[in-house]
Design an enzyme around this catalytic site. Structure first.
Site, PDB file in Angstrom:
ATOM      1  N   GLU A  45      44.730  42.081  34.919  1.00 54.80           N
ATOM      2  CA  GLU A  45      43.642  41.719  35.825  1.00 54.80           C
ATOM      3  C   GLU A  45      42.469  42.696  35.657  1.00 54.80           C
ATOM      4  O   GLU A  45      41.308  42.278  35.577  1.00 54.80           O
ATOM      5  CB  GLU A  45      44.153  41.739  37.264  1.00 54.80           C
ATOM      6  CG  GLU A  45      43.110  41.460  38.312  1.00 54.80           C
ATOM      7  CD  GLU A  45      43.625  41.757  39.713  1.00 54.80           C
ATOM      8  OE1 GLU A  45      42.777  41.974  40.594  1.00 54.80           O
ATOM      9  OE2 GLU A  45      44.846  41.797  39.921  1.00 54.80           O
ATOM     10  N   ASP A  49      38.894  41.460  34.219  1.00 56.15           N
ATOM     11  CA  ASP A  49      37.664  41.628  34.992  1.00 56.15           C
ATOM     12  C   ASP A  49      36.557  42.179  34.104  1.00 56.15           C
ATOM     13  O   ASP A  49      35.422  41.690  34.130  1.00 56.15           O
ATOM     14  CB  ASP A  49      37.923  42.560  36.181  1.00 56.15           C
ATOM     15  CG  ASP A  49      36.662  42.832  36.978  1.00 56.15           C
ATOM     16  OD1 ASP A  49      36.064  41.872  37.499  1.00 56.15           O
ATOM     17  OD2 ASP A  49      36.259  44.010  37.056  1.00 56.15           O
ATOM     18  N   ASP A 118      42.865  36.632  41.034  1.00 51.30           N
ATOM     19  CA  ASP A 118      43.433  37.772  40.296  1.00 51.30           C
ATOM     20  C   ASP A 118      44.183  37.299  39.055  1.00 51.30           C
ATOM     21  O   ASP A 118      44.075  37.894  37.976  1.00 51.30           O
ATOM     22  CB  ASP A 118      44.386  38.578  41.190  1.00 51.30           C
ATOM     23  CG  ASP A 118      43.671  39.293  42.321  1.00 51.30           C
ATOM     24  OD1 ASP A 118      42.426  39.387  42.297  1.00 51.30           O
ATOM     25  OD2 ASP A 118      44.368  39.762  43.249  1.00 51.30           O
ATOM     26  N   GLU A 121      41.767  36.313  36.286  1.00 53.58           N
ATOM     27  CA  GLU A 121      41.298  37.499  35.564  1.00 53.58           C
ATOM     28  C   GLU A 121      42.374  38.012  34.603  1.00 53.58           C
ATOM     29  O   GLU A 121      42.070  38.383  33.462  1.00 53.58           O
ATOM     30  CB  GLU A 121      40.920  38.619  36.545  1.00 53.58           C
ATOM     31  CG  GLU A 121      39.661  38.351  37.322  1.00 53.58           C
ATOM     32  CD  GLU A 121      39.363  39.427  38.343  1.00 53.58           C
ATOM     33  OE1 GLU A 121      38.183  39.781  38.479  1.00 53.58           O
ATOM     34  OE2 GLU A 121      40.308  39.921  39.006  1.00 53.58           O
TER      35      GLU A 121
END
Length: 191
Positions: A45, A49, A118, A121
């Site tokens: 994650e 990101d 989440d 990502e």
């Protein structure tokens, strides 16, 4: 058992290393249930990101050369937030493929926006590790679409125009108030 093939079909990408996809779909709650050493998707994650930020920042920079840092940053924020990432994850049906603890599952984890965002990502991070930046960027471009980017930039400019109009209105009101105060003082002085 997970049907990873179905998820890959939804995603439009087939993993060379399926363990990356499985890890991307493993919620941190599983570590509480199975054991502290169990790997989960938080590291992916974190990576995902950054990949999303870089890909969208690059696209905005290239597509809108006449826009400054402020509007570009605001447009990126519109594209990369919990709600939009969660919507992307829901379109892919990530929730039904998540590996969750029993507690997380019973508390609605499969549909919780933050959990789905989440995981989205994390999947992007997994694609990045599996096939590199370009594969992740293309996947994001396909999921966001041209219209999504244009809508975000348009929303930023609409908001900025509204803020400018409000500021001018406040400045005009302040200027008008100053003139009224002056007229009142002059009238009081004449008496």
């Amino acid at each position: 058992m997970l049907n990873l093939s179905r998820f890959e079909e939804n995603l439009g990408y087939t993993f060379q290393d399926r363990s990356l996809l499985e890890l991307a779909l493993t919620h941190p709650s599983i570590a509480h249930e199975v054991g502290a050493g169990t790997q989960h998707n938080q590291r992916l994650e974190f990576l995902g990101d950054s990949v999303i930020q870089l890909a969208l920042t690059t696209e905005l920079y290239q597509r809108f050369p006449n826009y400054g840092e402020g509007p570009l940053s605001k447009a990126r924020a519109q594209l990369v937030n919990r709600v939009t990432l969660g919507e992307q994850g829901r379109r892919l049906d990530i929730g039904s493929h998540l590996i969750l603890s029993r507690g997380e599952q019973t508390s609605g984890g499969r549909v919780r926006l933050s959990t789905v965002a989440d995981a989205f990502e994390a999947v992007i991070g997994a694609v990045f590790l599996d096939a590199g930046y370009e594969a992740a960027r293309q996947l994001l471009a396909a999921s966001k679409g041209d219209q999504g980017v244009r809508d975000a930039v348009e929303a930023v400019y609409t908001q900025e125009l509204h803020e400018m109009a409000q500021k001018r209105s406040e400045e005009h009101t302040s200027e008008l108030q100053s003139h009224l105060n002056l007229v009142c003082r002059l009238l009081l002085e004449k008496k």
